[in-house]
Write a protein that holds these residues in place. Structure first.
Motif, PDB file in Angstrom:
ATOM      1  N   MET A   1       0.852  -1.176   0.000  1.00  0.00           N
ATOM      2  CA  MET A   1       0.000   0.000   0.000  1.00  0.00           C
ATOM      3  C   MET A   1       0.893   1.233   0.000  1.00  0.00           C
ATOM      4  SD  MET A   1      -2.957   1.362   2.636  1.00  0.00           S
ATOM      5  CE  MET A   1      -2.610   0.107   3.762  1.00  0.00           C
ATOM      6  N   LYS A   2       0.469   2.256  -0.712  1.00  0.00           N
ATOM      7  CA  LYS A   2       1.207   3.502  -0.756  1.00  0.00           C
ATOM      8  C   LYS A   2       0.930   4.278   0.528  1.00  0.00           C
ATOM      9  CE  LYS A   2       0.803   3.737  -5.714  1.00  0.00           C
ATOM     10  NZ  LYS A   2       0.352   4.471  -6.859  1.00  0.00           N
ATOM     11  N   THR A  24      -5.482   5.875   5.271  1.00  0.00           N
ATOM     12  CA  THR A  24      -5.995   5.119   4.128  1.00  0.00           C
ATOM     13  C   THR A  24      -7.238   5.781   3.555  1.00  0.00           C
ATOM     14  OG1 THR A  24      -5.189   3.084   5.131  1.00  0.00           O
ATOM     15  CG2 THR A  24      -6.787   2.852   3.368  1.00  0.00           C
ATOM     16  N   PHE A  82      -3.915   1.855  -6.668  1.00  0.00           N
ATOM     17  CA  PHE A  82      -3.539   0.751  -5.788  1.00  0.00           C
ATOM     18  C   PHE A  82      -3.027  -0.467  -6.559  1.00  0.00           C
ATOM     19  CE2 PHE A  82      -6.343   3.111  -2.868  1.00  0.00           C
ATOM     20  CZ  PHE A  82      -5.494   3.191  -1.775  1.00  0.00           C
ATOM     21  N   CYS A  85      -1.009  -3.639  -5.053  1.00  0.00           N
ATOM     22  CA  CYS A  85      -1.269  -3.830  -3.617  1.00  0.00           C
ATOM     23  C   CYS A  85      -2.062  -5.116  -3.420  1.00  0.00           C
ATOM     24  CB  CYS A  85      -2.060  -2.664  -3.055  1.00  0.00           C
ATOM     25  SG  CYS A  85      -1.183  -1.111  -3.092  1.00  0.00           S
ATOM     26  N   VAL A  88      -6.260  -3.497   0.699  1.00  0.00           N
ATOM     27  CA  VAL A  88      -6.293  -2.216   1.408  1.00  0.00           C
ATOM     28  C   VAL A  88      -7.281  -2.367   2.557  1.00  0.00           C
ATOM     29  CG1 VAL A  88      -6.852   0.229   1.195  1.00  0.00           C
ATOM     30  CG2 VAL A  88      -5.812  -0.971  -0.729  1.00  0.00           C
TER      31      VAL A  88
END
Length: 142
Positions: A1-2, A24, A82, A85, A88
């Motif tokens: 995840m960024k 988030t 995303f 990823c 999330v």
């Protein structure tokens, strides 16, 4: 995840309570807008959500489900953001949502009492927000 830091001060209708949203949710709000981020919180809050790319049969089903919730362009932006990823985590944001609801109740109470009694306004607010009258009075006094 960024895990980047986002400046949300320029977003329309960004209230101080919203600034307390988890990172988030703030990140999702930057990508798809705050109303869509809150739709996702209400639908998926408390769960880990794989953001599908829509390329495979199973992913396409989830992609279409999210597109119906937040819109086709928005899910594509979310999928691009995303990409790569695993999942999330979408927090529930219960405390913040309660604070926003309580603020709305106070604002609506002021509007309703311009034309009707406080007791009628509280009854209407209780029905509108699926609360008991006692809880509405507590919110108004708090």
């Amino acid at each position: 995840m960024k895990m980047e830091s986002f400046d949300l001060s320029g977003m329309p209708s960004w209230t101080p309570q919203m600034a307390e949203l988890p990172d988030t949710v703030q990140e999702i709000a930057v990508v798809v807008g705050l109303p869509n981020a809150m739709k996702m919180v209400k639908q998926y809050g408390g769960t880990s959500l794989h953001i599908p790319q829509g390329k495979h049969r199973l992913g396409r089903s989830r992609y279409d489900e999210l597109a119906a919730l937040i819109g086709g362009e928005e899910i594509q932006r979310l999928a691009d953001h995303f990409r790569g990823c695993d999942a999330v985590y979408i927090p529930r944001c219960a405390r913040i949502l309660r604070a926003v609801r309580d603020e709305a109740i106070r604002r609506e109470f002021d509007e309703y009492t311009r034309e009707e009694s406080a007791n009628r306004a509280v009854t209407k607010l209780a029905r509108d927000h699926d609360l008991c009258e006692r809880r509405v009075w507590e919110i108004l006094k708090g």
